[in-house]
Design an enzyme around this catalytic site. Sequence first.
Site, mmCIF file in Angstrom:
data_model
loop_
_atom_site.group_PDB
_atom_site.id
_atom_site.type_symbol
_atom_site.label_atom_id
_atom_site.label_comp_id
_atom_site.label_asym_id
_atom_site.label_seq_id
_atom_site.Cartn_x
_atom_site.Cartn_y
_atom_site.Cartn_z
ATOM 1 N N GLY A 226 -11.429 -2.954 -1.585
ATOM 2 C CA GLY A 226 -11.428 -3.643 -0.296
ATOM 3 C C GLY A 226 -12.817 -4.143 0.013
ATOM 4 N N SER A 227 -13.112 -4.236 1.285
ATOM 5 C CA SER A 227 -14.379 -4.849 1.690
ATOM 6 C C SER A 227 -15.553 -3.867 1.541
ATOM 7 C CB SER A 227 -14.279 -5.309 3.137
ATOM 8 O OG SER A 227 -14.099 -4.188 3.962
ATOM 9 N N ALA A 229 -17.771 -3.341 3.765
ATOM 10 C CA ALA A 229 -17.938 -2.614 5.027
ATOM 11 C C ALA A 229 -17.086 -1.337 5.024
ATOM 12 C CB ALA A 229 -17.556 -3.505 6.199
ATOM 13 N N THR A 230 -15.831 -1.450 4.608
ATOM 14 C CA THR A 230 -14.973 -0.260 4.567
ATOM 15 C C THR A 230 -15.450 0.702 3.479
ATOM 16 O OG1 THR A 230 -13.135 -1.652 5.284
ATOM 17 C CG2 THR A 230 -12.574 0.530 4.480
ATOM 18 N N GLY A 231 -15.910 0.157 2.374
ATOM 19 C CA GLY A 231 -16.449 1.003 1.301
ATOM 20 C C GLY A 231 -17.578 1.893 1.805
ATOM 21 N N GLU A 248 -14.267 -0.570 -5.545
ATOM 22 C CA GLU A 248 -14.232 -1.980 -5.966
ATOM 23 C C GLU A 248 -14.326 -2.801 -4.692
ATOM 24 O OE1 GLU A 248 -14.345 -2.912 -8.963
ATOM 25 O OE2 GLU A 248 -13.380 -1.430 -10.239
ATOM 26 N N CYS A 282 -10.796 -11.079 -5.658
ATOM 27 C CA CYS A 282 -12.125 -10.468 -5.607
ATOM 28 C C CYS A 282 -13.067 -11.128 -6.606
ATOM 29 C CB CYS A 282 -12.016 -8.980 -5.865
ATOM 30 S SG CYS A 282 -11.036 -8.578 -7.307
HETATM 31 P P1 NAD Z 1 -10.482 -3.959 3.942
HETATM 32 O O1 NAD Z 1 -11.703 -3.199 3.581
HETATM 33 O O2 NAD Z 1 -10.399 -4.536 5.294
HETATM 34 O O3 NAD Z 1 -9.187 -3.046 3.783
HETATM 35 C C1 NAD Z 1 -8.868 -2.403 2.546
HETATM 36 C C2 NAD Z 1 -8.052 -1.146 2.822
HETATM 37 O O4 NAD Z 1 -8.871 -0.170 3.479
HETATM 38 C C3 NAD Z 1 -6.846 -1.356 3.743
HETATM 39 O O5 NAD Z 1 -5.768 -0.626 3.191
HETATM 40 C C4 NAD Z 1 -7.304 -0.753 5.058
HETATM 41 O O6 NAD Z 1 -6.260 -0.280 5.858
HETATM 42 C C5 NAD Z 1 -8.143 0.386 4.578
HETATM 43 N N1 NAD Z 1 -9.124 0.899 5.545
HETATM 44 C C6 NAD Z 1 -9.645 0.267 6.613
HETATM 45 N N2 NAD Z 1 -10.572 1.060 7.226
HETATM 46 C C7 NAD Z 1 -10.615 2.207 6.515
HETATM 47 C C8 NAD Z 1 -11.408 3.401 6.601
HETATM 48 N N3 NAD Z 1 -12.312 3.567 7.571
HETATM 49 N N4 NAD Z 1 -11.222 4.343 5.669
HETATM 50 C C9 NAD Z 1 -10.324 4.175 4.669
HETATM 51 N N5 NAD Z 1 -9.556 3.073 4.535
HETATM 52 C C10 NAD Z 1 -9.703 2.098 5.436
HETATM 53 O O7 NAD Z 1 -10.348 -5.078 2.821
HETATM 54 P P2 NAD Z 1 -9.279 -6.285 2.754
HETATM 55 O O8 NAD Z 1 -9.639 -7.278 3.817
HETATM 56 O O9 NAD Z 1 -7.897 -5.757 2.693
HETATM 57 O O10 NAD Z 1 -9.587 -6.903 1.309
HETATM 58 C C11 NAD Z 1 -10.454 -7.992 1.114
HETATM 59 C C12 NAD Z 1 -11.761 -7.542 0.518
HETATM 60 O O11 NAD Z 1 -11.496 -6.762 -0.637
HETATM 61 C C13 NAD Z 1 -12.630 -8.678 0.039
HETATM 62 O O12 NAD Z 1 -13.980 -8.437 0.381
HETATM 63 C C14 NAD Z 1 -12.501 -8.645 -1.473
HETATM 64 O O13 NAD Z 1 -13.598 -9.169 -2.184
HETATM 65 C C15 NAD Z 1 -12.319 -7.194 -1.707
HETATM 66 N N6 NAD Z 1 -11.610 -6.965 -2.970
HETATM 67 C C16 NAD Z 1 -12.310 -6.396 -4.003
HETATM 68 C C17 NAD Z 1 -11.690 -6.197 -5.232
HETATM 69 C C18 NAD Z 1 -12.442 -5.599 -6.386
HETATM 70 O O14 NAD Z 1 -11.825 -5.264 -7.394
HETATM 71 N N7 NAD Z 1 -13.735 -5.425 -6.295
HETATM 72 C C19 NAD Z 1 -10.351 -6.553 -5.392
HETATM 73 C C20 NAD Z 1 -9.673 -7.115 -4.316
HETATM 74 C C21 NAD Z 1 -10.314 -7.301 -3.100
#
Ligand code: NAD
Length: 479
Positions: A226-227, A229-231, A248, A282
Amino acid sequence: MSDSAASAAAALLDRIQAPAGSGRDIPDAATRETIGRAPVHSVAELDDAVARAKAAQPAWEALGHEKRIELLLAAADAIDANAESLAYLLSREQGKPLNGPNARFEVGACSAWLRTNAATVLEPQVIVDDETLHAELVYKAAGVVAAIGPWNWPMMITTWQIGPSLRMGNTVVAKPSEYTPLSALALLAVMNEVLPPDVLIGISGDREVGARLASHPDIAKVMFTGSTATGRKIIESSAGNLARLTLELGGNDAGIVLPGTDAKEIAQDLFWGAFINTGQTCAALKRLYVHDSVYDDVVDALAEIAASVPIGNGLDEDNVLGPLQNKAQFDIVSRLVEDAKASGGRIVTGGEAAPELGELFYRPTIVADIGNDAALVQEEQFGPALPVIRYSDVDEAFGWANGVDVGLGASVWSSDPDAAREAATRMQSGTVWINSHGGLHPMVPFGGVKSSGYGLEFGVEGLKSVAVTQVVSGPGRKA
Ligand code: NAD
């Protein structure tokens, strides 16, 4: 898409959706009609899921590799048997068309990845074997794995997380994105036709549930995509449970086209490197640096493809690009393109929404003559708008390409293989491709550097990342 696939998808949906009058309505990304109701699980239900997964883990690990391989292969077969209905649901919820490198491709990747996970072997590593000491590193299940995924490739990325985890004897609690819960839950339901109870549990909830899952004391490992920021939040929560992390995260992949490259030869691969899944990928090409000597040819060739590629409702077999998945992402793309125009970028094609196709459609956009400091270059657009930046000094192009704080993928493009190979290693990224962008293979490790995260997925490295190590140390051969 046949009527029978649509009715099979409806039956699959009925198995996973919340009862009428409860849950959260999920829209079709293209038409915005409601397609189903996602369950909204509470934190208490999540706690119960983790407890069940924890209770199921020892028996799953004790089954041994051979039996787990058999069950993973059966799960892959189950996915193939339901491929059309899974693709139909995915296309409606995520927006990606059935055709092209999209919904059917994604479902096919799920079974392909599971089969590779099944076939991959992680042997104990003999570290010392002499007269006095025999020391081995062995790999064991970590325990319960949390699989937290994004909305762009909801089935495939979930599979990347759960396949290796199950293979190594972990049980899994998976929490899909709140934007695309139905696709992931449908995939899990199909896999669960063959897996023992509580080995793979899906939880559908909001960010609060995701946060609780990542910080849960009984979670041994978090696989997160995911993003950035969440990471960062997940890293903070791991201070509490010491969960191992594979992160990731976001990217802003650069490509550099070297002097003397034949634009026509690379145009199709460049285009799909950037626009796969309508740019919502991504490791898609998000900034393209092109040498002055071939700049106009590359821009023209890209614009010609962008202007002619079929875009529209994903259930129409002709289309290969679809809408943005959600309004927030649509707004990001619109804002960045408007900013690019205001800062002097030239819209070669696209540059605006396509409201006649639906609320979240944006025309495939090529922006030329844009400066490296424009927001469309510096921020991750995650959509169908590619900035093409002109350079004349190769060193400056590498400086620009590496001048961001993320490093997921990158690419170099050249008609000269030696020059391309030499240039490739100058890129600061987890993967660098030569004359292509974004291609993945289930045996080739994948992961980011810098703020794109840490840890590797796929292949043997991927199995290691969901295992814990133990050193077994004993007497040597002649002791
Ligand atoms: P996101 O971080 O908003 O959400 C991802 C997941 O995290 C969701 O299931 C969400 O509910 C969960 N989440 C939210 N807050 C949380 C917390 N505090 N603790 C645990 N989980 C939480 O990301 P998104 O908008 O769904 O995805 C888009 C982003 O993901 C883009 O930046 C993209 O580049 C990245 N991405 C990376 C890869 C990779 O392999 N590196 C692959 C796909 C997407």
